[in-house]
Each structure stands twice: as C-alpha cells, then as structure tokens.
Design an enzyme around this catalytic site. Sequence first.
Site, PDB file in Angstrom:
ATOM      1  N   GLY A   1      44.892   6.603   4.526  1.00  0.00           N
ATOM      2  CA  GLY A   1      43.935   5.770   5.242  1.00  0.00           C
ATOM      3  C   GLY A   1      42.685   6.496   5.682  1.00  0.00           C
ATOM      4  O   GLY A   1      41.952   6.016   6.553  1.00  0.00           O
TER       5      GLY A   1
ATOM      6  N   ASP B   1      41.037   5.124  -4.579  1.00  0.00           N
ATOM      7  CA  ASP B   1      41.200   6.585  -4.487  1.00  0.00           C
ATOM      8  C   ASP B   1      42.529   7.032  -5.092  1.00  0.00           C
ATOM      9  O   ASP B   1      43.113   8.020  -4.674  1.00  0.00           O
ATOM     10  CB  ASP B   1      41.121   7.003  -3.010  1.00  0.00           C
ATOM     11  CG  ASP B   1      40.878   8.505  -2.848  1.00  0.00           C
ATOM     12  OD1 ASP B   1      40.141   9.069  -3.674  1.00  0.00           O
ATOM     13  OD2 ASP B   1      41.443   9.094  -1.914  1.00  0.00           O
TER      14      ASP B   1
ATOM     15  N   LYS C   1      37.577   6.951  -7.692  1.00  0.00           N
ATOM     16  CA  LYS C   1      37.841   8.362  -7.990  1.00  0.00           C
ATOM     17  C   LYS C   1      38.284   8.510  -9.437  1.00  0.00           C
ATOM     18  O   LYS C   1      39.198   7.820  -9.878  1.00  0.00           O
ATOM     19  CB  LYS C   1      38.914   8.937  -7.061  1.00  0.00           C
ATOM     20  CG  LYS C   1      39.232  10.399  -7.370  1.00  0.00           C
ATOM     21  CD  LYS C   1      40.041  11.070  -6.283  1.00  0.00           C
ATOM     22  CE  LYS C   1      41.498  10.650  -6.301  1.00  0.00           C
ATOM     23  NZ  LYS C   1      42.286  11.388  -5.301  1.00  0.00           N
TER      24      LYS C   1
ATOM     25  N   TRP D   1      33.330  -5.703  11.439  1.00  0.00           N
ATOM     26  CA  TRP D   1      33.938  -5.157  10.221  1.00  0.00           C
ATOM     27  C   TRP D   1      35.387  -5.602  10.093  1.00  0.00           C
ATOM     28  O   TRP D   1      36.160  -5.495  11.033  1.00  0.00           O
ATOM     29  CB  TRP D   1      33.842  -3.625  10.260  1.00  0.00           C
ATOM     30  CG  TRP D   1      34.642  -2.921   9.207  1.00  0.00           C
ATOM     31  CD1 TRP D   1      34.688  -3.206   7.881  1.00  0.00           C
ATOM     32  CD2 TRP D   1      35.513  -1.807   9.409  1.00  0.00           C
ATOM     33  NE1 TRP D   1      35.530  -2.332   7.224  1.00  0.00           N
ATOM     34  CE2 TRP D   1      36.044  -1.467   8.146  1.00  0.00           C
ATOM     35  CE3 TRP D   1      35.890  -1.065  10.531  1.00  0.00           C
ATOM     36  CZ2 TRP D   1      36.948  -0.401   7.976  1.00  0.00           C
ATOM     37  CZ3 TRP D   1      36.773  -0.008  10.353  1.00  0.00           C
ATOM     38  CH2 TRP D   1      37.294   0.311   9.093  1.00  0.00           C
TER      39      TRP D   1
ATOM     40  N   LYS E   1      34.990  13.581   2.364  1.00  0.00           N
ATOM     41  CA  LYS E   1      34.385  13.160   1.090  1.00  0.00           C
ATOM     42  C   LYS E   1      33.792  11.766   1.206  1.00  0.00           C
ATOM     43  O   LYS E   1      32.665  11.515   0.758  1.00  0.00           O
ATOM     44  CB  LYS E   1      35.433  13.214  -0.025  1.00  0.00           C
ATOM     45  CG  LYS E   1      35.801  14.624  -0.454  1.00  0.00           C
ATOM     46  CD  LYS E   1      36.746  14.636  -1.651  1.00  0.00           C
ATOM     47  CE  LYS E   1      38.107  14.083  -1.312  1.00  0.00           C
ATOM     48  NZ  LYS E   1      39.076  14.265  -2.419  1.00  0.00           N
TER      49      LYS E   1
END
Length: 782
Positions: free
Chosen positions: A172, A259, A299, A193, A141
């Site tokens: 994770g 999430d 979400k 990152w 997703k």
Amino acid sequence: MSSGSVLRVSTNEASRMISSNGTRKKVCRRQQQQVAYMAPCDADTLTEIERLFSKFRTYVKPSNEEWCSPNANVALRQHEKVKNVRLQALKVSLNAVKNQLSDKNIEVWHQHTNSTNRAGKVIATVRSAANVEICTQAWCKFYEILGTFSLLPEEALLSGELNTVHLCEAPGAFISALNHYVKTSERTRYCDWSWAANTLNPYNEANAGAIADDRLIANTLPWWFFGSDNTGDIMLQKHLLELQTFVANMRRVDVVTADGSFDCQENPDEQEALVAPLHYCEVTAALLLLSPGGSFVLKMFTLYEHSSVCLLYLLNCCFRSVSVFKPATSKAGNSEVYIVCLDYDRKEAERPLLSKLIRNYGPHLAARETLFPESSIPQSFLTQHEEMCMYFHTLQVETITENLRLFKGMTDEQRERLDYIRDCTAQEYLRRFQVTFLPRSRWISRNAVSPACSRVSAGQPAGPKKQAAGSFNERRELQSLSWKERVERGHYADLIKRHRCETDGTGSVLQGPLSSCHVDSWYVIVGAAIPEVRNSPFCSGILLNYVTETQAALAEKDLSQVLPCDSCHVSSAASILSDVVALCIDHNGTKGKKHCMVLGSRTEWAIPTLQIEELLLTFPSETSYPQGGLSTMYDAAPAYQHRLVSCVASSLRNLISGDALLLPVPAALTRVSAAIVLCLHACFRSMEFRCPPPSGGFGALLVCAGFCPQAAARILPALAEVHNCIGELLKEEDACKFHSVCDRQVLQFVPMEELLNGGLTDFLRTMNSEIMRHTLHVLMQV
C-alpha cells in the site's frame, strides 16, 4: 464487503494547519534542520544529481497521426513470433553483464550496492523529516513520480474530486504516498480523494509468497478488492469484471497504478517474458477502468521482447503522452522502469480492441498469441523504442560495471565522495518534491477498527517467503539437493535439530474469556477451494515451506508408522491433567471436582482407567472426532473443518461453568481453524497448548480451562451458521463428483481485524511453529 467500497478522505479538513503551536514549531524546526544539514553541493555533484533525477524519455508522436492501433481483427492472433535483432542484442549484452554477479553472495552484494546507491539515504531522510506512513522505497518512487509528472488530471483537481484505483498494490505504499501528497500539496488541498485497491490476498492460504507488511491492509480491509474467490488474483477474467463493479460508485476513475511483479530470482534472464502476462492484464484493466483524461502508471522491466514493444505501442495509441521513467530512488542497477501515461484520449476508438482483450483476458494473454503483427507497428515507433532501450541499457550497464569495480575495493576518498553525494541526493529529494511533515492523525489508517492489529505491528514476519541467501550459483546448487539436505543447510536447522523439552511452548497462555468479540459483525466468506496451504499469517513461513516440501518429497511413503524421537520429552497425560486441575481452581482459590471433556480417542491418551481425584474425565466423541494426520493440508480440508466445528459446538453446549476441554488439533494455519481457537478463547478463562499431544504424534493439544456458559451462548449461533454453510458446500461437492469439480469452500467467518489482534496471533504463531518444527524434527529421523 459491499460493491464499490472506497475510502473517502476530505482534504478540506486535511489542509488545515496543525492546531498545536508547539507541534507546528517542532515540525518547522525539524524541516529547517534538514535543509541546513549541509553546505551547498559543488557543481559536479549538482550535475550528477540532476542526471539522477532526470532519467526518463518520452515518446514523440509523428504529426501525421501514423501511430494508431491496428484493426482489432488482426490483434491477438497466432502471428509468427518476432524477435527484434537490435533489442535482442541489448538483452544478450545486459545478461552477459548481469551474469558476472552469479557468484556474488546476494546479501553481501546488496549491502555493497546499498552503500553505492546515490539515493540510498532518501528513505531514512524522508522518514525522519516527514513522518511517512509505510516509508519504503516504493513510497519514495511513487512520490517522485507525482513530483515529476502531472499525474493527477486537471479536470479532477478543478472538480475537487479525485478517484484512484491501485492494482497489485500491497503493501500500500503508493496509496500512502498519494495520501501524503494530497494532504500536503497546495494543488490538491480542495480535493476529496477516494481510492480502491487490489492485490493478492495476504490472508488467503493458497497464495504463496504473501506480502510481508500488512499494516495498511489490515486496517483498511473494506477498500481492498480480493474478488469472488477471495484470492485477489487480477489475472482472472471474472475479477476484472467484478473490479469494475467494485468501483462503480466512483463518478470517474482518474488514475490507475499497477506495481505488480513475480519472483524471478531463479530465472532472472527471462524476467521480462515471465512477467509479460501480468503486464497485459494490468494494461487491459487500466484501459477498462480509466475515464477519458485519466493517467496510468505501470511498472515494467526491460523492454526488449515483442510483447513489450506491442504493449508500449498500444499505450502510445491510447494516451497523449507516454514516458519511460527510472526514478532516482529505484536502484540504478536493476531493470525496473515505470511507464507513465498521461491523458487517456481514445477510449471509444479503442473499444473493439479492448473488447477483444477482455475476451482473451487471463494468465496466458501474452504467451499464446501476439498482440500485434510486426508489420502493423510503424518503423518510426520502433526506432524511438530502440533508442529508448539503448539509453536505459547504458545506464544499467554503467551502474553494474561501477559496482563490480568498487566491489573489489574502495578508497577512503571514493567512500567519502559517495557518502557526500548520498547526503546531497537525500536533501535534494526533500527540496525538489517538497516533502513535508504529516501528522499521524492524517494517515490513512488513523481510524483503524483494530489499531496495530497486523502481524508486522507485532514485529512478526509474514507468511512464506523464499530465502534469498548465498550466490545465484549456490541457490541453483541448493535446488538440486534433497529436501533433508536443504533443511539441514537452512535458516532453522539448529532449531529443528534440537530435541524437545517439556517446557517448550508452555509459556504461551491466552487469558480469557475474551470479551471483545464482535459476534454480531461476523460473516461467512466462501471462495476458491484451497489446493494447498502455502501461506498463513499464523505461522513462520519458512517452516511452513519446509513442511510442505517435505510432504511432497515423502508423498509415496507411509508416514502413519513414523515413530517419535526417543530423545524428545513429551508431556505425559498425567502431567497435563495435573495442569488442568491447577487451571480449574476457582477465582476464590477453592478446589472442587471439575469435569474435563477430552475430544479424541481414549487409547491415544493411554489412560483407560486413570482418574485424578479432582477431575472427572469424559470422552464423548471417540468415533466422531477428526483425527489429524501429518499433512498441513488436513487443517484446510472442508470435511475436517465440518467435523471440528460440530465437535466444538457440541462440547460448548454440554460443558458447565468451570469445566475444561482438551482438544487435539493437527495445526491452526487457516482462518477457519484460527477462528475456532478464537471462539474457545472467548469461552474459557485460560487456554494453553502442548506439542506434541500425549500420544507423541503430530499436532498439538489445546488445553482450555474455566468454561464460561454466558460467553458460549453468544458464540454458538455463529458456529451453527458456519457448520451449516460448510455442510451445504460438502453436499454440492458430492453432487459435482459425477459432473465437475466443486471448487468452493468456507474460507473465513471471523473478520481478519479480530483474528489479527495481538494475543491470539502470537499464540497461534507460537503453536503452529512448534508443530512445524516438531514435524520436521521427527521426519529428519526417517
């Protein structure tokens, strides 16, 4: 763990080609096979797939800048509760359709909907083609979100520095997906990152429903924020402010994801309202953490309540673009959607409102007050929001209705057609989002301190988890039954009913002394007191749930007089001592008289004069050793832990080389008790357990043989430190009794990386599960 710990990954290094020509050819061949797997899809299939990957709507802001958040003075006040008539009609309609599933067996229904899910083959295809770390539905997703929206800010890509924060992130998968994207995408090849994450601590004993898959967490613990109380609850105001400090070494925060959700299986009709407080906290955290130009992914579920209307309006006031997205890889029959917010551009303008949100931050943020009065939300926004809700309502109802129709029976032609579409969808996912192979060496947890140390790596399920079985109506009926009836109908019924044999558990042996203890890196963690043991990585979660429920049901009964089961075989004191003699034989095979220290009461052993020729027994602490009870909570009680550490440390100081120790324990569910077992593992050549102990009561007996003084000398200073720390907190508790409740205790003193190492974890899980099983077996006779 220091503040601001983040994991930095150099993608300059990550962007290099795979060094081995053979590996490169194998990867290319695999990807070519994936693409050439099937003939081109027909036009109807292509149209259906295109619709599948295009389920999103973006709010269109009026040019007159009408959409701006109301004055902070009118926000979060006791306004009249609002129910939008059109949105509530959609809610009633959707629930009426979903209620047709109430008599469906959830396992059978899930199997059916998996077979009709157009994207049902994506996960397996991605796993095969791309060697994904934590290849789950959540991974697919989020990778889809990354491939559909320009989520990574251009400023971050141009500067070569990307910083992300992930809320409610366990296990994770979003982090893993972003890692895969960063290391395989041309757009991010020159970015460094850094990330940090938050979730409910899967190792905190007070957190119910801990995450099942802790592989990534176990290998990257320093980059996970659990807060000063060690729970990881992001809905606490102090944690919000501490998280800001935790990521303070990030020059800017470019992306925040959230999430989170709750288990709403028992009240699915009100999922949106139940999860609303969490959504408010996640949004507040994102608005506080994000830098201008940043992105946010949240979400949510249905968007019918006024709390959701307010939240979506606030996000539209703060971000240049807000879209509601239903990924193709999100099961079409559920209510899940993702709110994708791009270009955070009003941080300064929203500061007064943000300050008010922070002041009112907490689990009741959406329940007690209304964020905005209805009159402050423009009709132009409400109209778009209603149209958006209607669009996603239609998609969900169509899917459920189709699944209900196909559940009655599918023709071979329908099944073949669905299977064909599923194959095409999986291939389109790889093509559309350019999913390419990533070597394991570039995974996030490739440099784990303790490889494969998590419980999942050993094939073990996690802590407590509700059993989702039967239909919704059947589960409701089950809740009305007594605890005994629920256990008798449960997953472990046959195991619990079975009478014990003398050999049960005897195969579990820890061979020592454990030489890999990194005692110099041990540290004490103090956090929120454990009100109840609801989770343990060292026990079957279902059995622990049963025992906790049973204790609550029998709280008014005197269980101290519960008799053992007459049909169970309990190891006698004599047989255990004979085993100790065998275990104490020196490496060269010679037998000498050995000393065996027994912690606990001599009378419980029923051996006032019994001596075995090769063994000298002593009972040094008959009055001081803590006697366990039925309650699993006893294992977490600070007073018990204080005495346990004291008795173990005293024993290690007084034993000599080759001696044995017999230690009764009520259980070893907590990290402190597990660490004590680790200490004994480090100090003895072998350790076994017997359940129940010779007295026939609850708990187990640890049988430790072959004492090693040199190993104990390394362990004793750590035990002294934790003993002193627990003692100081107990003094604080005594001082607090007349003022307020002291709510802190020692939670851990050995890092989880060491506690989760295979052999110890297996031993503890076997022992604790045997204790839980035996406890339930005896109580079923009451």
